[in-house]
Design an enzyme around this catalytic site. Structure first.
Site, PDB file in Angstrom:
ATOM      1  N   HIS A  34      39.995  42.850  51.709  1.00 39.86           N
ATOM      2  CA  HIS A  34      39.665  44.253  51.974  1.00 39.86           C
ATOM      3  C   HIS A  34      38.916  44.790  50.762  1.00 39.86           C
ATOM      4  O   HIS A  34      38.670  44.064  49.789  1.00 39.86           O
ATOM      5  CB  HIS A  34      40.940  45.048  52.273  1.00 39.86           C
ATOM      6  CG  HIS A  34      42.021  44.869  51.257  1.00 39.86           C
ATOM      7  ND1 HIS A  34      41.892  45.300  49.955  1.00 39.86           N
ATOM      8  CD2 HIS A  34      43.233  44.261  51.319  1.00 39.86           C
ATOM      9  CE1 HIS A  34      42.994  44.996  49.276  1.00 39.86           C
ATOM     10  NE2 HIS A  34      43.817  44.354  50.086  1.00 39.86           N
ATOM     11  N   HIS A  37      40.086  43.954  47.157  1.00 38.24           N
ATOM     12  CA  HIS A  37      39.659  42.651  46.639  1.00 38.24           C
ATOM     13  C   HIS A  37      38.175  42.696  46.244  1.00 38.24           C
ATOM     14  O   HIS A  37      37.783  42.154  45.220  1.00 38.24           O
ATOM     15  CB  HIS A  37      39.816  41.560  47.706  1.00 38.24           C
ATOM     16  CG  HIS A  37      41.216  41.323  48.173  1.00 38.24           C
ATOM     17  ND1 HIS A  37      41.640  41.644  49.437  1.00 38.24           N
ATOM     18  CD2 HIS A  37      42.292  40.769  47.553  1.00 38.24           C
ATOM     19  CE1 HIS A  37      42.910  41.290  49.584  1.00 38.24           C
ATOM     20  NE2 HIS A  37      43.338  40.777  48.457  1.00 38.24           N
ATOM     21  N   GLY A 149      44.593  43.268  40.304  1.00 36.34           N
ATOM     22  CA  GLY A 149      44.757  44.670  40.688  1.00 36.34           C
ATOM     23  C   GLY A 149      46.057  45.259  40.161  1.00 36.34           C
ATOM     24  O   GLY A 149      47.091  44.583  40.139  1.00 36.34           O
ATOM     25  N   LYS A 151      47.574  47.383  41.717  1.00 37.83           N
ATOM     26  CA  LYS A 151      48.391  47.532  42.921  1.00 37.83           C
ATOM     27  C   LYS A 151      49.655  46.670  42.787  1.00 37.83           C
ATOM     28  O   LYS A 151      50.732  47.060  43.191  1.00 37.83           O
ATOM     29  CB  LYS A 151      47.549  47.107  44.126  1.00 37.83           C
ATOM     30  CG  LYS A 151      48.290  46.622  45.344  1.00 37.83           C
ATOM     31  CD  LYS A 151      48.754  47.766  46.187  1.00 37.83           C
ATOM     32  CE  LYS A 151      49.296  47.358  47.533  1.00 37.83           C
ATOM     33  NZ  LYS A 151      50.231  46.238  47.525  1.00 37.83           N
ATOM     34  N   ASP A 152      49.471  45.474  42.208  1.00 38.83           N
ATOM     35  CA  ASP A 152      50.597  44.568  41.964  1.00 38.83           C
ATOM     36  C   ASP A 152      50.898  44.593  40.463  1.00 38.83           C
ATOM     37  O   ASP A 152      50.673  43.618  39.747  1.00 38.83           O
ATOM     38  CB  ASP A 152      50.240  43.161  42.451  1.00 38.83           C
ATOM     39  CG  ASP A 152      49.912  43.170  43.934  1.00 38.83           C
ATOM     40  OD1 ASP A 152      50.833  43.262  44.743  1.00 38.83           O
ATOM     41  OD2 ASP A 152      48.708  43.130  44.275  1.00 38.83           O
ATOM     42  N   SER A 187      45.981  46.939  51.385  1.00 41.48           N
ATOM     43  CA  SER A 187      46.787  45.722  51.302  1.00 41.48           C
ATOM     44  C   SER A 187      46.515  44.888  52.541  1.00 41.48           C
ATOM     45  O   SER A 187      46.320  45.436  53.640  1.00 41.48           O
ATOM     46  CB  SER A 187      48.274  46.108  51.259  1.00 41.48           C
ATOM     47  OG  SER A 187      49.070  44.969  51.545  1.00 41.48           O
ATOM     48  N   ARG A 189      48.598  43.339  54.058  1.00 43.38           N
ATOM     49  CA  ARG A 189      49.738  43.561  54.961  1.00 43.38           C
ATOM     50  C   ARG A 189      49.537  44.795  55.844  1.00 43.38           C
ATOM     51  O   ARG A 189      50.204  44.915  56.879  1.00 43.38           O
ATOM     52  CB  ARG A 189      51.034  43.698  54.160  1.00 43.38           C
ATOM     53  CG  ARG A 189      51.491  42.378  53.574  1.00 43.38           C
ATOM     54  CD  ARG A 189      52.859  42.489  52.950  1.00 43.38           C
ATOM     55  NE  ARG A 189      53.427  41.182  52.649  1.00 43.38           N
ATOM     56  CZ  ARG A 189      53.173  40.461  51.561  1.00 43.38           C
ATOM     57  NH1 ARG A 189      52.358  40.943  50.649  1.00 43.38           N
ATOM     58  NH2 ARG A 189      53.717  39.277  51.373  1.00 43.38           N
TER      59      ARG A 189
HETATM   60  P1  AMP Z   1      46.389  39.284  47.189  1.00 45.62           P
HETATM   61  O1  AMP Z   1      45.339  38.646  48.022  1.00 45.62           O
HETATM   62  O2  AMP Z   1      47.151  40.352  47.878  1.00 45.62           O
HETATM   63  O3  AMP Z   1      47.250  38.279  46.474  1.00 45.62           O
HETATM   64  O4  AMP Z   1      45.613  40.060  46.037  1.00 45.62           O
HETATM   65  C1  AMP Z   1      44.648  39.426  45.233  1.00 45.62           C
HETATM   66  C2  AMP Z   1      44.302  40.370  44.105  1.00 45.62           C
HETATM   67  O5  AMP Z   1      43.778  41.585  44.650  1.00 45.62           O
HETATM   68  C3  AMP Z   1      45.517  40.754  43.240  1.00 45.62           C
HETATM   69  O6  AMP Z   1      45.124  40.819  41.890  1.00 45.62           O
HETATM   70  C4  AMP Z   1      45.859  42.123  43.779  1.00 45.62           C
HETATM   71  O7  AMP Z   1      46.525  42.930  42.836  1.00 45.62           O
HETATM   72  C5  AMP Z   1      44.476  42.673  44.096  1.00 45.62           C
HETATM   73  N1  AMP Z   1      44.570  43.774  45.047  1.00 45.62           N
HETATM   74  C6  AMP Z   1      45.191  43.777  46.253  1.00 45.62           C
HETATM   75  N2  AMP Z   1      45.117  44.996  46.818  1.00 45.62           N
HETATM   76  C7  AMP Z   1      44.460  45.793  45.937  1.00 45.62           C
HETATM   77  C8  AMP Z   1      44.076  47.161  45.936  1.00 45.62           C
HETATM   78  N3  AMP Z   1      44.368  47.977  46.944  1.00 45.62           N
HETATM   79  N4  AMP Z   1      43.397  47.632  44.867  1.00 45.62           N
HETATM   80  C9  AMP Z   1      43.108  46.821  43.817  1.00 45.62           C
HETATM   81  N5  AMP Z   1      43.435  45.523  43.761  1.00 45.62           N
HETATM   82  C10 AMP Z   1      44.104  45.010  44.808  1.00 45.62           C
END
Ligand code: AMP
Length: 283
Positions: A34, A37, A149, A151-152, A187, A189
């Site tokens: 999204h 990312h 991010g 976010k985490d 997210s 999710r």
């Molecule tokens: P994930 O695919 O959920 O494991 O996330 C991959 C990377 O994208 C991680 O560093 C997350 O923290 C980041 N990320 C996910 N959602 C967001 C968001 N809404 N804003 C900024 N970074 C994000």
């Protein structure tokens, strides 16, 4: 843009770029991409000569097998989005490629309390799984900079600790949380929310964004109760934890006076979906 699925191909391509002096930026993801990312990808492209994005739904970081099974997988769409954002290489390994013979590397790092509070408490083994896969990905990609991010936020603290403990030669770049226009943190999710769940989900950020002001007139303990109630008064939202914690140690703060180093963290169950969010209370 290239897509490779083996470690050998990824290393060959990246080492080739490196040998010609290119700086390498890296964005590890689990796909179902999204705008959040894509902002990481764009920033990496702006700050590096060559940007690598990995897509790997890492089984060992899921403590709940149902969550792993239902994690969205949208590779064709992800490829198009990454191409549009300027990504140079996508690395999409299978589980066998990352963990041959089902063997994940062992990792002997003491994260102190970082992996025991909040997400660590509710998702046992989660951060160990994250640390194992990120270490392995860093060894494969050997990036100069890696983008994560906020976010985490807790995950980011774990990665920073990992890199420091192992003296890994990579700069971790924290990136702001990207939100939908109604405030909901983007997210992967969110795709699993029903239409009615999606309508109430923004309540989480609505409450988070008032925490700083509430701390001006209430104690930390009172604000925690207020925030939990304010979220749960919307039918369908159930708070797993709400914490106000130090930005570095991630330990709960006791006094409102400590808020200039604090972050408010929340995890909420909405039907079958679990959402996390946070807000920095300092500016
Ligand atoms: P994930 O695919 O959920 O494991 O996330 C991959 C990377 O994208 C991680 O560093 C997350 O923290 C980041 N990320 C996910 N959602 C967001 C968001 N809404 N804003 C900024 N970074 C994000």
């Amino acid at each position: 843009m290239n897509l490779v699925t083996t470690i050998t191909e990824a290393k060959l391509l990246i080492r080739n770029k490196k040998s010609r002096g290119a700086s390498i930026g890296f964005v590890p993801t689990m796909g179902a991409l999204h705008e959040g990312h894509l902002q990481l990808i764009r920033r990496s492209c702006a700050e590096n000569d060559f940007t690598v994005c990995s897509i790997f739904v890492n089984p060992i970081q899921f403590n709940n097998p149902e969550d792993l099974k239902k994690y969205p997988r949208t590779l064709d769409r992800d490829e198009k989005l990454l191409d549009g954002a300027g990504c140079d290489l996508i690395f999409v390994p299978g589980t066998d490629e990352m963990y041959p013979d089902n063997q994940a590397d062992d990792l002997d790092i003491d994260f102190g309390m970082l992996d025991k509070v909040m997400e660590g408490k509710y998702r046992p083994g989660h951060f160990k799984g994250v640390a194992v896969v990120v270490k392995k990905l860093f060894e494969i990609v050997a990036p100069d900079r890696a983008y994560f991010g906020k976010k985490d936020f807790q995950q980011l603290a774990i990665i920073q600790h990992l890199v420091k403990s192992l003296s890994m030669p990579v700069t971790i770049v924290p990136c702001n949380t990207v939100r939908e226009p109604d405030g909901l943190a983007m997210s992967s999710r969110n795709m699993r929310l029903s239409a009615s769940e999606r309508l109430i989900a923004p309540r989480i950020y609505e409450v988070l964004s008032k925490v700083k002001d509430e701390l001006d007139r209430k104690s930390v303990a009172e604000v925690k109760i207020w925030a939990t109630r304010s979220i749960e008064e919307v039918a369908g939202l159930s708070v797993e934890y709400f914490e106000i914690s130090d930005q570095e140690t991630l330990l709960p703060i006791q006094q409102a006076g400590a808020k200039d180093r604090a972050v408010a963290f929340v995890a909420v169950k909405l039907g079958e979906v679990r959402l996390i969010d946070n807000i920095e209370l300092f500016s």
